[in-house]
Design an enzyme around this catalytic site. Sequence first.
Site, PDB file in Angstrom:
ATOM      1  N   GLU A  52       0.173  12.512   3.418  1.00 23.66           N
ATOM      2  CA  GLU A  52       0.067  11.169   4.028  1.00 23.66           C
ATOM      3  C   GLU A  52       1.029  10.193   3.351  1.00 23.66           C
ATOM      4  N   ILE A  85     -16.201  17.427  -7.208  1.00 20.26           N
ATOM      5  CA  ILE A  85     -16.737  18.805  -7.179  1.00 20.26           C
ATOM      6  C   ILE A  85     -17.535  19.081  -5.904  1.00 20.26           C
ATOM      7  N   ALA A  89     -11.857  11.273  -4.193  1.00 23.27           N
ATOM      8  CA  ALA A  89     -11.160  10.235  -3.425  1.00 23.27           C
ATOM      9  C   ALA A  89     -11.998   9.841  -2.221  1.00 23.27           C
ATOM     10  N   GLN A  90     -11.742   8.663  -1.689  1.00 19.04           N
ATOM     11  CA  GLN A  90     -12.165   8.342  -0.316  1.00 19.04           C
ATOM     12  C   GLN A  90     -11.056   8.992   0.508  1.00 19.04           C
ATOM     13  N   ASP A 116     -18.753   8.157 -11.902  1.00 16.73           N
ATOM     14  CA  ASP A 116     -18.007   7.657 -10.751  1.00 16.73           C
ATOM     15  C   ASP A 116     -16.547   7.470 -11.181  1.00 16.73           C
ATOM     16  N   ARG A 147      -5.645   5.335  15.708  1.00 15.31           N
ATOM     17  CA  ARG A 147      -5.464   4.587  14.455  1.00 15.31           C
ATOM     18  C   ARG A 147      -4.502   3.422  14.630  1.00 15.31           C
ATOM     19  N   LYS A 181     -14.221  18.561  13.556  1.00 15.70           N
ATOM     20  CA  LYS A 181     -14.858  17.895  14.697  1.00 15.70           C
ATOM     21  C   LYS A 181     -14.659  18.771  15.935  1.00 15.70           C
ATOM     22  N   LEU A 227      -9.685  15.450  -7.938  1.00 19.71           N
ATOM     23  CA  LEU A 227      -9.835  15.622  -6.482  1.00 19.71           C
ATOM     24  C   LEU A 227     -10.679  14.518  -5.852  1.00 19.71           C
ATOM     25  N   TYR A 260      -5.006   4.438   2.927  1.00 19.52           N
ATOM     26  CA  TYR A 260      -5.179   5.688   2.178  1.00 19.52           C
ATOM     27  C   TYR A 260      -3.827   6.185   1.642  1.00 19.52           C
ATOM     28  N   SER A 303      -0.935  13.648  -1.534  1.00 22.66           N
ATOM     29  CA  SER A 303      -1.103  13.952  -0.103  1.00 22.66           C
ATOM     30  C   SER A 303       0.183  13.798   0.701  1.00 22.66           C
TER      31      SER A 303
HETATM   32  P1  NAP Z   1     -13.482  15.543   0.366  1.00 22.32           P
HETATM   33  O1  NAP Z   1     -14.126  16.767   0.943  1.00 22.32           O
HETATM   34  O2  NAP Z   1     -13.625  14.260   1.078  1.00 22.32           O
HETATM   35  O3  NAP Z   1     -14.034  15.385  -1.134  1.00 22.32           O
HETATM   36  C1  NAP Z   1     -13.846  14.197  -1.860  1.00 22.32           C
HETATM   37  C2  NAP Z   1     -14.685  14.255  -3.102  1.00 22.32           C
HETATM   38  O4  NAP Z   1     -14.523  13.027  -3.835  1.00 22.32           O
HETATM   39  C3  NAP Z   1     -16.200  14.394  -2.843  1.00 22.32           C
HETATM   40  O5  NAP Z   1     -16.754  15.248  -3.809  1.00 22.32           O
HETATM   41  C4  NAP Z   1     -16.702  12.980  -3.055  1.00 22.32           C
HETATM   42  O6  NAP Z   1     -18.044  12.899  -3.418  1.00 22.32           O
HETATM   43  C5  NAP Z   1     -15.810  12.565  -4.223  1.00 22.32           C
HETATM   44  N1  NAP Z   1     -15.807  11.122  -4.434  1.00 22.32           N
HETATM   45  C6  NAP Z   1     -15.518  10.149  -3.540  1.00 22.32           C
HETATM   46  N2  NAP Z   1     -15.634   8.953  -4.109  1.00 22.32           N
HETATM   47  C7  NAP Z   1     -16.005   9.158  -5.403  1.00 22.32           C
HETATM   48  C8  NAP Z   1     -16.289   8.312  -6.495  1.00 22.32           C
HETATM   49  N3  NAP Z   1     -16.206   6.982  -6.382  1.00 22.32           N
HETATM   50  N4  NAP Z   1     -16.634   8.861  -7.679  1.00 22.32           N
HETATM   51  C9  NAP Z   1     -16.729  10.210  -7.795  1.00 22.32           C
HETATM   52  N5  NAP Z   1     -16.483  11.071  -6.789  1.00 22.32           N
HETATM   53  C10 NAP Z   1     -16.129  10.548  -5.607  1.00 22.32           C
HETATM   54  O7  NAP Z   1     -11.914  15.795   0.175  1.00 22.32           O
HETATM   55  P2  NAP Z   1     -11.108  17.180   0.042  1.00 22.32           P
HETATM   56  O8  NAP Z   1     -10.626  17.570   1.381  1.00 22.32           O
HETATM   57  O9  NAP Z   1     -11.867  18.125  -0.791  1.00 22.32           O
HETATM   58  O10 NAP Z   1      -9.822  16.676  -0.749  1.00 22.32           O
HETATM   59  C11 NAP Z   1      -9.766  16.719  -2.170  1.00 22.32           C
HETATM   60  C12 NAP Z   1      -8.661  15.792  -2.646  1.00 22.32           C
HETATM   61  O11 NAP Z   1      -7.420  16.208  -2.110  1.00 22.32           O
HETATM   62  C13 NAP Z   1      -8.822  14.330  -2.232  1.00 22.32           C
HETATM   63  O12 NAP Z   1      -8.292  13.533  -3.263  1.00 22.32           O
HETATM   64  C14 NAP Z   1      -7.949  14.212  -1.000  1.00 22.32           C
HETATM   65  O13 NAP Z   1      -7.520  12.880  -0.818  1.00 22.32           O
HETATM   66  C15 NAP Z   1      -6.811  15.136  -1.388  1.00 22.32           C
HETATM   67  N6  NAP Z   1      -6.083  15.745  -0.270  1.00 22.32           N
HETATM   68  C16 NAP Z   1      -6.770  16.457   0.664  1.00 22.32           C
HETATM   69  C17 NAP Z   1      -6.075  17.062   1.682  1.00 22.32           C
HETATM   70  C18 NAP Z   1      -6.789  17.866   2.741  1.00 22.32           C
HETATM   71  O14 NAP Z   1      -6.168  18.174   3.769  1.00 22.32           O
HETATM   72  N7  NAP Z   1      -8.031  18.279   2.516  1.00 22.32           N
HETATM   73  C19 NAP Z   1      -4.677  16.958   1.743  1.00 22.32           C
HETATM   74  C20 NAP Z   1      -4.029  16.212   0.762  1.00 22.32           C
HETATM   75  C21 NAP Z   1      -4.736  15.630  -0.258  1.00 22.32           C
HETATM   76  P3  NAP Z   1     -19.224  12.834  -2.319  1.00 22.32           P
HETATM   77  O15 NAP Z   1     -19.486  14.273  -1.956  1.00 22.32           O
HETATM   78  O16 NAP Z   1     -20.308  12.187  -3.074  1.00 22.32           O
HETATM   79  O17 NAP Z   1     -18.717  12.035  -1.157  1.00 22.32           O
HETATM   80  O1  G4F Z   2      -8.146  15.273  10.633  1.00 25.44           O
HETATM   81  P1  G4F Z   2      -7.584  13.930  10.367  1.00 25.44           P
HETATM   82  O2  G4F Z   2      -8.549  12.819  10.204  1.00 25.44           O
HETATM   83  O3  G4F Z   2      -6.637  14.101   9.095  1.00 25.44           O
HETATM   84  P2  G4F Z   2      -5.426  13.241   8.503  1.00 25.44           P
HETATM   85  O4  G4F Z   2      -5.473  11.845   8.952  1.00 25.44           O
HETATM   86  O5  G4F Z   2      -4.168  14.000   8.790  1.00 25.44           O
HETATM   87  O6  G4F Z   2      -5.749  13.268   6.942  1.00 25.44           O
HETATM   88  C1  G4F Z   2      -6.104  14.473   6.271  1.00 25.44           C
HETATM   89  O7  G4F Z   2      -4.937  15.095   5.786  1.00 25.44           O
HETATM   90  C2  G4F Z   2      -4.220  14.355   4.789  1.00 25.44           C
HETATM   91  C3  G4F Z   2      -2.993  15.183   4.411  1.00 25.44           C
HETATM   92  O8  G4F Z   2      -1.957  14.922   5.304  1.00 25.44           O
HETATM   93  C4  G4F Z   2      -5.131  14.135   3.604  1.00 25.44           C
HETATM   94  F1  G4F Z   2      -4.461  13.496   2.621  1.00 25.44           F
HETATM   95  C5  G4F Z   2      -6.333  13.332   4.044  1.00 25.44           C
HETATM   96  O9  G4F Z   2      -7.212  13.180   2.927  1.00 25.44           O
HETATM   97  C6  G4F Z   2      -7.056  14.109   5.130  1.00 25.44           C
HETATM   98  O10 G4F Z   2      -7.574  15.288   4.565  1.00 25.44           O
HETATM   99  O11 G4F Z   2      -6.579  13.516  11.553  1.00 25.44           O
HETATM  100  C7  G4F Z   2      -5.527  14.354  11.956  1.00 25.44           C
HETATM  101  C8  G4F Z   2      -4.917  13.816  13.240  1.00 25.44           C
HETATM  102  C9  G4F Z   2      -4.566  12.335  13.207  1.00 25.44           C
HETATM  103  O12 G4F Z   2      -3.289  12.159  13.792  1.00 25.44           O
HETATM  104  C10 G4F Z   2      -5.602  11.666  14.097  1.00 25.44           C
HETATM  105  O13 G4F Z   2      -5.166  10.490  14.757  1.00 25.44           O
HETATM  106  O14 G4F Z   2      -5.867  13.971  14.283  1.00 25.44           O
HETATM  107  C11 G4F Z   2      -5.839  12.799  15.082  1.00 25.44           C
HETATM  108  N1  G4F Z   2      -7.108  12.685  15.808  1.00 25.44           N
HETATM  109  C12 G4F Z   2      -7.263  12.692  17.170  1.00 25.44           C
HETATM  110  N2  G4F Z   2      -8.537  12.539  17.484  1.00 25.44           N
HETATM  111  C13 G4F Z   2      -8.324  12.539  15.261  1.00 25.44           C
HETATM  112  C14 G4F Z   2      -9.225  12.445  16.324  1.00 25.44           C
HETATM  113  N3  G4F Z   2      -8.703  12.492  13.979  1.00 25.44           N
HETATM  114  C15 G4F Z   2     -10.043  12.369  13.726  1.00 25.44           C
HETATM  115  N4  G4F Z   2     -10.442  12.355  12.451  1.00 25.44           N
HETATM  116  N5  G4F Z   2     -10.971  12.243  14.740  1.00 25.44           N
HETATM  117  C16 G4F Z   2     -10.620  12.277  16.051  1.00 25.44           C
HETATM  118  O15 G4F Z   2     -11.448  12.171  16.938  1.00 25.44           O
END
Ligand code: NAP
Ligand code: G4F
Length: 324
Positions: free
Chosen positions: A126, A10, A81-82, A57, A278, A191, A79, A148, A124
């Site tokens: 990913e 949340i 996740a790490q 948790d 990476r 960023k 939702l 991941y 995801s």
């Molecule tokens: P986020 O901002 O990193 O939020 C993750 C949430 O999970 C936070 O509330 C975090 O709590 C909680 N959490 C982490 N470890 C936990 C634990 N051990 N127990 C309970 N809660 C925990 O991620 P988001 O961008 O909202 O993404 C939501 C979900 O969609 C994730 O599962 C992510 O992998 C997936 N997803 C995201 C994207 C994307 O582009 N955003 C794309 C595909 C899939 P804290 O606030 O305490 O850290």
């Molecule tokens: O923003 P990113 O860290 O996102 P990434 O790895 O695509 O993952 C996000 O999207 C996924 C869905 O496809 C989710 F499942 C996941 O939870 C997350 O929300 O990196 C995006 C790209 C990568 O190719 C990375 O190598 O940006 C490139 N990059 C270049 N410079 C960087 C940086 N990424 C980060 N975080 N920081 C940099 O300085």
Amino acid sequence: MSKIALITGITGQDGSYLAEQLLDEDYEVYGLYRRSSLPHFERIEEFKDKIKLIEGDITDVGSLIRALKESEPTEIYNLAAQSFVGTSWTQPINTMNTTGLSMLNLLEAIRLSDIETRVLQASSSEMFGKVVETPQNENTPFYPRSPYGVAKVAAYWISVNYRESYGMFISNCIAFNHESPRRGIEFVTRKISNGVANIALGKSDRLELGNLESKRDWGYAPDYTRAMHLILQQSKADDYVAATGETHSVREFLDRAFKVAGIDSWDKYVIINQKYFRPAEVDLLTGDASKLRNIGWKPSISFDDLVKIMVDYDMQILSKDGLE
Ligand code: NAP
Ligand code: G4F
């Protein structure tokens, strides 16, 4: 019947948007949050009093069972996740537990609690990793490229297996990257928007990044939480890709962000640092969301507008001496 949602994660980007949307639809909303040494409810602060927060948790089955008993949800959105890919190499076991095994914890908790509920797993793009076809759809084979990605594949398959084994209503939203002003600061889009705003306001003169050539299908987070809700309103549990269908490089995002801030040439500010590369990269993601579009979803924000929304927001808060 009144609708009750339990959202794990949340306090995250998506959890906060989804909670707002469900409150608007008159849901009773429960949110699972984990204890931390300092409370971090920034993303939900404005509507926190309307949500029932439950401490727990996702890696702790007991706390999940307690959360289910307390909330008796008709819908669960998993939702938590790490979610940072980079950290999954430095904390692979934690990532497997939190991002992968946690889905099994949740499904077992549901079975042990004997409740009837619908479950949405935040899967995801990913999982497609080193893509075997473009664009990627629900039938594209997975080839994860990070701990991941592997953890998300495990969570995906256990959800499919429990759906087929026990007839549980479990759906996957296979979401491509989605961003917003609530995005965590370590993800590349935020960023960049934060870094560019700092430079434009004269508070910084450098932005360190890694691989500028990788390409992502970037959308607007509230569109994706709408998709998650829509998926759970269908008569049958199923899996759907959520994506815009457009792909852009990190370089294009960077270029556009500097332009929004009124800076045409950014070479002197951007430093490439190997530490942000990476061990294995996902070079290109492009989603085909036809199946989701067929049930009425479409993204509302273009790539250019997404960049502008994020840069404008960071300029505004930094002008007020907010986040640095
Ligand atoms: P986020 O901002 O990193 O939020 C993750 C949430 O999970 C936070 O509330 C975090 O709590 C909680 N959490 C982490 N470890 C936990 C634990 N051990 N127990 C309970 N809660 C925990 O991620 P988001 O961008 O909202 O993404 C939501 C979900 O969609 C994730 O599962 C992510 O992998 C997936 N997803 C995201 C994207 C994307 O582009 N955003 C794309 C595909 C899939 P804290 O606030 O305490 O850290
Ligand atoms: O923003 P990113 O860290 O996102 P990434 O790895 O695509 O993952 C996000 O999207 C996924 C869905 O496809 C989710 F499942 C996941 O939870 C997350 O929300 O990196 C995006 C790209 C990568 O190719 C990375 O190598 O940006 C490139 N990059 C270049 N410079 C960087 C940086 N990424 C980060 N975080 N920081 C940099 O300085």
